[in-house]
Structures are given as C-alpha cells and as structure tokens.
Design a protein around this motif. Structure first.
Motif, PDB file in Angstrom:
ATOM      1  N   SER B  73      15.853  33.634 -41.578  1.00  0.00           N
ATOM      2  CA  SER B  73      17.275  33.265 -42.637  1.00  0.00           C
ATOM      3  C   SER B  73      18.230  32.016 -41.451  1.00  0.00           C
ATOM      4  O   SER B  73      18.448  32.403 -40.617  1.00  0.00           O
ATOM      5  CB  SER B  73      18.008  34.505 -42.552  1.00  0.00           C
ATOM      6  OG  SER B  73      19.815  34.352 -43.382  1.00  0.00           O
ATOM      7  N   TYR B 151      28.447  38.076 -30.578  1.00  0.00           N
ATOM      8  CA  TYR B 151      27.588  39.565 -30.425  1.00  0.00           C
ATOM      9  C   TYR B 151      28.317  40.880 -29.997  1.00  0.00           C
ATOM     10  O   TYR B 151      28.298  41.976 -30.732  1.00  0.00           O
ATOM     11  CB  TYR B 151      26.952  39.227 -28.895  1.00  0.00           C
ATOM     12  CG  TYR B 151      25.733  38.418 -28.791  1.00  0.00           C
ATOM     13  CD1 TYR B 151      24.392  38.844 -29.657  1.00  0.00           C
ATOM     14  CD2 TYR B 151      25.801  37.234 -28.615  1.00  0.00           C
ATOM     15  CE1 TYR B 151      23.497  38.036 -29.184  1.00  0.00           C
ATOM     16  CE2 TYR B 151      24.454  36.187 -29.223  1.00  0.00           C
ATOM     17  CZ  TYR B 151      23.236  36.640 -29.412  1.00  0.00           C
ATOM     18  OH  TYR B 151      22.520  35.833 -29.510  1.00  0.00           O
ATOM     19  N   SER B 202      20.986  34.819 -24.802  1.00  0.00           N
ATOM     20  CA  SER B 202      22.144  35.295 -23.562  1.00  0.00           C
ATOM     21  C   SER B 202      22.758  36.420 -22.992  1.00  0.00           C
ATOM     22  O   SER B 202      22.101  37.687 -23.055  1.00  0.00           O
ATOM     23  CB  SER B 202      23.118  34.959 -23.990  1.00  0.00           C
ATOM     24  OG  SER B 202      23.905  36.099 -25.311  1.00  0.00           O
TER      25      SER B 202
HETATM   26  C1  LIG Z   1      12.322  36.343 -33.247  1.00  0.00           C
HETATM   27  C2  LIG Z   1      13.404  35.177 -33.604  1.00  0.00           C
HETATM   28  C3  LIG Z   1      13.991  34.769 -34.980  1.00  0.00           C
HETATM   29  C4  LIG Z   1      14.844  34.240 -34.889  1.00  0.00           C
HETATM   30  N1  LIG Z   1      15.814  33.959 -36.526  1.00  0.00           N
HETATM   31  C5  LIG Z   1      16.771  33.389 -36.585  1.00  0.00           C
HETATM   32  C6  LIG Z   1      16.517  33.692 -38.023  1.00  0.00           C
HETATM   33  O1  LIG Z   1      15.341  33.591 -38.550  1.00  0.00           O
HETATM   34  N2  LIG Z   1      17.933  32.498 -38.705  1.00  0.00           N
HETATM   35  C7  LIG Z   1      18.677  32.218 -37.714  1.00  0.00           C
HETATM   36  O2  LIG Z   1      19.829  31.266 -37.497  1.00  0.00           O
HETATM   37  N3  LIG Z   1      18.144  32.438 -36.319  1.00  0.00           N
HETATM   38  C8  LIG Z   1      17.408  33.012 -35.664  1.00  0.00           C
HETATM   39  N4  LIG Z   1      17.383  33.459 -34.275  1.00  0.00           N
HETATM   40  C9  LIG Z   1      18.130  32.692 -33.854  1.00  0.00           C
HETATM   41  C10 LIG Z   1      19.921  33.566 -33.126  1.00  0.00           C
HETATM   42  O3  LIG Z   1      20.213  33.227 -34.095  1.00  0.00           O
HETATM   43  C11 LIG Z   1      19.705  32.895 -32.200  1.00  0.00           C
HETATM   44  O4  LIG Z   1      20.677  31.780 -32.255  1.00  0.00           O
HETATM   45  C12 LIG Z   1      18.672  32.879 -30.389  1.00  0.00           C
HETATM   46  O5  LIG Z   1      18.513  33.954 -30.611  1.00  0.00           O
HETATM   47  C13 LIG Z   1      19.945  32.439 -29.141  1.00  0.00           C
HETATM   48  O6  LIG Z   1      20.736  32.642 -29.264  1.00  0.00           O
HETATM   49  P1  LIG Z   1      21.118  33.129 -27.218  1.00  0.00           P
HETATM   50  O7  LIG Z   1      22.250  32.833 -27.565  1.00  0.00           O
HETATM   51  O8  LIG Z   1      22.194  34.890 -27.307  1.00  0.00           O
HETATM   52  O9  LIG Z   1      19.569  33.108 -26.478  1.00  0.00           O
HETATM   53  C14 LIG Z   1      15.743  34.052 -33.643  1.00  0.00           C
HETATM   54  C15 LIG Z   1      16.084  34.423 -32.124  1.00  0.00           C
HETATM   55  C16 LIG Z   1      15.372  34.843 -32.341  1.00  0.00           C
HETATM   56  C17 LIG Z   1      14.433  35.088 -30.569  1.00  0.00           C
END
Ligand SMILES: Cc1cc2nc3c(=O)[nH]c(=O)nc-3n(C[C@H](O)[C@H](O)[C@H](O)COP(=O)(O)O)c2cc1C
Lengths: 351, 390
Positions: B73, B151, B202
């Motif tokens: 998405s 979160y 994170s």
């Molecule tokens: C397997 C996976 C699938 C993801 N799919 C989406 C998605 O469909 N849409 C979206 O906006 N972000 C997606 N993300 C990104 C997350 O929204 C988020 O930006 C990312 O996990 C970074 O988070 P963090 O800052 O905690 O590492 C995805 C992340 C992962 C790891």
C-alpha cells in the motif's frame, strides 16, 4: 472484407509445462512436490481445469482474439473445456474442435445453442473430418475415405438447418430429421463460426460450401490452397477467410529466440543432435513437434522476425493466425504484449 | 513448524521484465496496443482494469504453491483492502496479506472490514502492519505524527482492534484512540484473528513488534545483519514473555544457470539512470540500513553483490526494496535454506513480472528447498542455540 489479422492461441489438451517433457500443469503428469516442511494448501483444492481456466484468462487479459481447443481423443474434451473458458471471459472467442462422429448434428447444434446464449455468441466449431483411421475406429467411427466428407457435408447442412429453420426436414444418407428446428430462445442465434481444414479436393469443396475460416498448417502449400478455395467459394457465392495454425517462439532478439529453441531442443532429448536449420527460403523451422508437441513447422526469432513471417502470410490472403506457444500462460502474455502490437495499424484499419 | 511461503501481488502495475523499467500492465502507463488490464481490442479499451491482472497473479501463485500474496500500500497503488475484497472470491486457498498503516483507518472499522473479509474467505486474511516511512509520503496521507509516535499509535490501534474483535463491550482510553462499549456484532465476532506480520527496523518498531508480531517481517538484508536484527527482536520479545516468528521479504531472480540470471540484471542495468544510484527520503530506518550495506556510489552491478547471490540493486530496476537474490535455481534455493538456518519461518518472495515468475519460482526453486535439514545441522546461525525454545 478488409484484410486484418485475427489472433487466436491454442489451448493444450494434454497438460502444459515449462519444458517440453513436463506436463505437470493441468495435472497431466504429477507436479514436483514441495518439500514436506513447506506449507502446501493445494492438495484437494485444485483440479486440472483451474489451469485451463488460467490459460483462457491469460488470453482474455492479453487481449488475444480467441482460443482454439483442438479435438484430441487422447486429451481433455474440447467442448467442455470451451464452455469453461467462455464462461470465464467476456471477449474471448473459443473454437472447440470435434469430429462429426461424436454426436448427432441436431445434438451438437442444440448443445452449441446453449453455449451461444451463455456467452454472447462467442463459440466456434472446428470440424475435424479426416481422422487417422485407427483413432477414428477407437472413437467408434468406421467411415472411410470420401464418405467422411459426405457425412461432414450433411452434418453441417443439418446443424445449420435446424439452427435456422423451424419445421426443418431432411432426408440424407447419414442423417434424417422430421419437422425439427429450434424454438425461441434457442432460435435466431448466430451459428458458431465454422473452421475447417485439409487440402484434398473434398476438403476444399466442403470449405467452399461451409467454412467461415479455412485453416492451413505451415507445411501445406498455402498459396495454392488459397487460390483454389477462393475460386470455388466464388462459385458458391459465399466468402471464406483463410487461417494458419502456426507454432511460434518469439523473444527480444533472434539470438535469444534461437538460444531458447536450443535449450528446449536439448531438454526434449535432442542434446546429442544438432539443432535443425530453418528453411532458408520460408524461414520455417521444423522442430516444434519435438519441443512443443505441436505441428512441426513454425517461426523462431525476434518479435519483428516473427511478425515479418506472419506478414508474408497476410500478403497471401491469410487473416487468422492460430498461434501455439508453451508454456501457454507466459507465452500468451508475451504474444499479447509484444507480437500483437506490431499489427496495431492493420487491426485499427479493419475496424 | 511448517514454513509459509507467500508471493507478492504488485498493486501498482507491472513491467514485462527487469530489462526495462517500463510498465505495461495496469493503468500506470498510457494504455496502448500491447498494454494489458486494461488491454486494447480492435482499437478500443477492453473495459478491464488492473484488478484482472492481480487476479491472474493471485491464481498463478496460488496454483504454483504459494500460500498467499502480500498486497502493498502506497500513495500511488491500488488499495489492498479493496483488492483483497475483489480477489477473495476468485481464489480458493490463497491468503491475502494486507499491508496497511494503522492511523489511516479507525481500528473499529478495520476490525469490521477484517471480520467481513474473514467471512468472505474462510479466514484467509493476514495483516502486514507497517508504520510508514515519513517524509512527503506520510504527509500525502494527511499524517503528521512523527516516527516513534507512529509506533505508539500502531500499538494502540492493535490493542483496540483486538479489544473489539471477539465482541464487546470494550472500553479504551488512549492517546490516539478512545472507544466506549465497542465490539463486533455476533456473527462477525466469531472469526479467527488475522496473523500479524509486523515491519519496521527502528528501536520503536522492534519494541512494538515485541508486543504484537506473530511474525517479525523484514526486508532482505545481508544475512549477518538480518540475524542480528532478529536477535534484537527476540530479546525484546522474550523480556515480555512473547516469542514471534520471523519472516523475510525477498526478491528473487532465478534462472537455470547463474550466468543467465546475471545476464538479466546486466540487461536491466544498461537502462539505470546513474542519478538514481542514491536517494532516501523520509525517516525509514529500514531503508537507511539497507543503503548502508553498500558503499555508494557504485559503477558496476556486481559491486552490489554483498555476498554470493545477495544483490542490493533491485530498487534500481523496479520500484521497491533494494535486496534480493540473484542466481541459479539451485543457488537461490540454497540461500533461502540459509535464511531458514538463521531463523526465518516464512517468506514473501517476489519477482518481475509477478505472474510469470510465480510459476518459475514455484516450479523450479521451491521444490529444491531442504530447509529444516540444514537448520538442524547449521553452525551458520548465531541464534541456533535459542531457536529451539521458540
Ligand atoms: C516487508 C516490508 C513491507 C513494507 N511495505 C510497505 C507498504 O506497503 N507501504 C508503506 O507505506 N510502507 C511499507 N513498508 C515500509 C514501512 O512503512 C516503514 O517505512 C519501514 O518499515 C521503516 O520503518 P522503520 O523506520 O521502523 O525502520 C514496508 C516495510 C517492510 C519491511
């Protein structure tokens, strides 16, 4: 009628697979199992027709005009397959192959009237007249020689008769009908588009009177056949279109296409032998029976090369191409996305 | 414990291959002859939309051995809830892994939609809970909540969703959500709760994952980094008495030979815009991590191979994460086995084009997996000692 290419794909009747010897899609042969520790939700949930349905949907999604389900006594039954493919599409025309011995002409017509009604008239018939005699006998059919064409003639006459006329009566050598004919809502429908084949005088004569499309294969003398049939159909006062059943292997460039031919050839047991060369004049390559289980002669090359080959047939009056390429889903997408657009100008002109 | 292997259903069109970053499936590019879903028939559009192709991909992957598909998405994609509702009736066993950000949808409404989808599918809904990558995309959705608070909101959202799931009355007073006397009505309330695949690299993400994840889901990273991250998640979870499983989202380019696989990459690389060789927007820790495993700038595609068959340039050839596997069928299966060895319990695999590659990977790669056998004997795994207790 304007010259335009109408494209159909061929539906496999004995399974499908990535490689020539594999027929694990459509459950003709067993699939390679997943290891036991991997969740597999499929057992019990799928049957062979799920794969056939996906082939039909690939053709529908890739904007292919139609699909031919050949008559194959050793494979899936074509009318049942066709009914399923038609049900799961909105545009796709589906041609079911069968031979006149399989049913009374009234019955074949009746069955088809239902399919026409269910599918907005997208059914076609390919009537296979000349069967291998042993195959014919195995299907309970002992008619030989020219009689086979005489019966086919009567079959089509009667089927069209009951289709179009109420109170239809017919007295023939093979079939008799007394005060037959369909009633509403089974009347007034377009008769299935009729595809016929063969190059004998009897075959061409039958086509002149009954075919909407006469299909050739690439090993036949298409030019002579078209010429003879054109003359005869003019005498009958009805137009016949010309088609070609043709296996193809098309890729981004010629080298890649030939590398794939080589790979498939080796997998099909040709590793010890050289890859046969294509005919230098016609560019037809005769190895498709081995790598794809289709007719032997077809085209290998880049999309442009294959398109040029098809244009050669267009110039000789052929307007329908029944292409054959496996694995069927991937290759149907490929044909729709890469080969057909090369004919976009012609197609637009025709409509 | 069996390994669940999912595929991915692209929600914003597809390319014909990685050779050219040009979309011809769906409405994300002009609809011309050769486009499909919508296609052009006799000079006119055929009345279909991209959902037809998504259905083809769902069925292709369902029938080639995948248990379900991830529906991503983003601002530019089709919506995964809508897609799941449309595809639910066109598949039999296929699970829909719906990616969504809590915060854009009220948890009571999310519960209602999920329960109805469970009823429509016989319990085939799975969640991929994501919490956003910040930056312009976050504001595009109308979301100004900052990284760590997202979160916190995700945690509250799941508390409410679980609270109302099995009927009410449920009361909740949180920072982000308040409900009083909430609860799903009777027949909806008897559905199985969807499995949660939780993403985020994170600290805030890992803490929230500890509380909520059935599976902690990461993009592929170099294996030691991934193992270290799993260890962190495991540590957090153990502290609060939970034990999530682990999942990884892996792009796969597998061919009969390794040479043929790299040839595909080479062809695609020829069209990469050199300016695109870097660029990270927003506050996603996961993305910054993934970029840190490679020393940019790079000149040659093989420089992005951080360890055998692990390649960090997929984002240059199609939209999406950077890391994936490139190699022969056998090599890719071996790398997947190694991932099982470091604790992976589920995969989301993907390849371009999604329909054709689903068949290929299902038929050629999955049957070669040896998985558990390797896990049992593996000395590779830094966490093999704790694995048994999970
Ligand atoms: C397997 C996976 C699938 C993801 N799919 C989406 C998605 O469909 N849409 C979206 O906006 N972000 C997606 N993300 C990104 C997350 O929204 C988020 O930006 C990312 O996990 C970074 O988070 P963090 O800052 O905690 O590492 C995805 C992340 C992962 C790891």
């Amino acid at each position: 009628m304007a010259a335009y290419p109408d494209f159909l794909v061929t539906v496999p009747t004995q399974g499908d697979g990535r490689d020539p010897l594999r027929r694990d899609r459509g459950e003709w042969r067993p699939r390679r199992p997943l290891p036991p520790f991997v969740t597999d939700l499929r057992p019990g949930a799928f049957g062979p027709f799920d794969h056939l349905a996906q082939i039909g949907r690939a053709a529908e999604t890739a904007a292919i005009g139609g699909a031919l389900v050949p008559f194959d006594p050793a494979g899936e039954e074509s009318l049942v397959v066709a009914a399923g493919l038609l049900r799961q599409s909105r545009h796709l025309r589906v041609v079911a192959g069968f031979h006149p011995g399989v049913a009374a002409p009234v019955y074949a017509a009746k069955f088809s009237a239902s399919l026409q009604r269910f599918t907005d008239n997208r059914l076609g018939w390919q009537l296979d007249v000349d069967l291998d005699p042993a195959v014919a006998r195995s299907q309970g059919d002992f008619l030989r020689g020219a009689d086979r064409y005489a019966r086919a003639e009567e079959f089509l006459t009667v089927a069209k008769g009951v289709w179009h006329e109420e109170g239809y009566t017919y007295e023939g050598r093979f079939y008799q009908v007394l005060a037959g004919g369909f009633q509403a809502p089974n009347s007034g429908l377009p008769f299935p588009r009729v595809y016929l084949t063969g190059t004998s005088p009897e075959a061409l004569a039958l086509s002149a009177r009954h075919a909407d499309v006469h299909l050739f294969t690439a090993d036949q003398d298409v030019e002579t056949g078209v010429g003879e049939l054109a003359a005869q159909s003019a005498r009958e006062g009805r137009p016949v279109e010309y088609g070609l059943r043709l296996p193809v292997l098309a890729r981004d460039d010629d080298d890649e296409a030939w590398a794939e031919a080589r790979r498939l050839w080796d997998l099909a047991g040709g590793a010890g032998e050289g890859l046969p060369d294509p005919d230098p004049r016609t560019r037809l390559w005769g190895g498709f029976d081995r790598i794809a289980g289709s007719g032997p002669f077809g085209l290998v090359g880049s999309y442009e090369t294959v398109a040029a080959g098809l244009r050669g047939y267009l110039d000789r009056g052929v307007t329908s191409f029944v292409l054959d390429a496996r694995p069927h889903i991937e290759e149907t997408y490929r044909l729709g996305e890469r080969l057909l657009p090369l004919f976009a100008k012609e197609i637009e002109h025709a409509h | 414990m069996p390994i669940d292997i999912y595929w991915r259903i692209g929600t914003h069109g597809d390319q014909q291959s990685l050779r050219r970053r040009v979309s011809s499936r769906g409405e994300w590019a002009p609809v011309v002859p050769g486009s499909l879903a919508p296609g052009v028939r006799n000079g006119r559009r055929d009345g279909y939309s991209y959902v037809e192709h998504m259905a083809d991909v769902a069925r292709a992957s369902e029938s080639s051995g995948f248990v379900g598909g991830l529906l991503p998405s983003f601002p530019f994609t089709d919506d995964p809830w809508a897609a799941a509702a449309a595809l639910a009736r066109e598949t039999t066993t296929y699970r829909f892994m719906i990616a969504y950000q809590p915060g854009f949808l009220h948890p009571v409404q999310a519960a209602r939609m999920s329960a109805s989808l469970q009823r429509a599918t016989g319990g085939r809904v799975v969640y991929n809970i994501i919490s956003g990558g910040g930056g312009p995309a976050q504001l595009w959705w109308g979301d100004r909540v900052d990284h760590d608070d997202r979160y916190a909101r995700t945690s509250e959202f799941l508390d409410v969703l679980k609270g109302v799931w099995s009927g009410g009355p449920f009361d909740y007073q949180g920072r982000f959500y308040q409900v009083e006397g909430a609860g799903l009505p009777e027949p909806l309330a008897r559905q199985p709760f969807p499995e949660i695949y939780f993403s985020g690299s994170s600290k805030a993400a890992i803490e929230a994952a500890g509380r909520h994840a059935d599976y902690y889901l990461s993009w592929l990273e170099p294996f030691p980094a991934l193992a270290a991250k799993f260890a962190q998640v495991r540590e957090h979870s153990t502290a609060i008495g939970r034990a999530p499983k682990f999942a990884v989202r892996v792009d796969v380019l597998a061919r009969e030979t390794e040479q043929a696989a790299w040839d595909e990459i080479r062809r695609g690389w020829a069209h990469v815009d050199p300016a695109a060789l870097r660029g990270a927007d927003g506050d996603s820790v996961g993305w910054l991590r993934s970029q840190s495993f490679v020393s940019w700038p790079v000149r040659d595609y093989r420089e992005l191979e951080v360890s055998p068959n692990v390649w960090g340039g997929f984002h240059l050839l199609r939209g999406g994460p950077a890391f994936g596997l490139v190699g022969s069928y056998q090599q890719v299966a071996e790398r997947l086995d190694e991932l099982i060895g470091i604790g992976v319990d589920a995969f989301i695999l993907a390849g371009v084009p999604h329909l054709e590659e689903a068949y290929r990977v299902g038929e050629e790669v999955l049957p070669l997996l040896r998985g558990h056998e390797i896990r049992r004997h593996s000395s590779l795994s830094p966490i093999s000692a704790t694995k048994g207790s999970i």
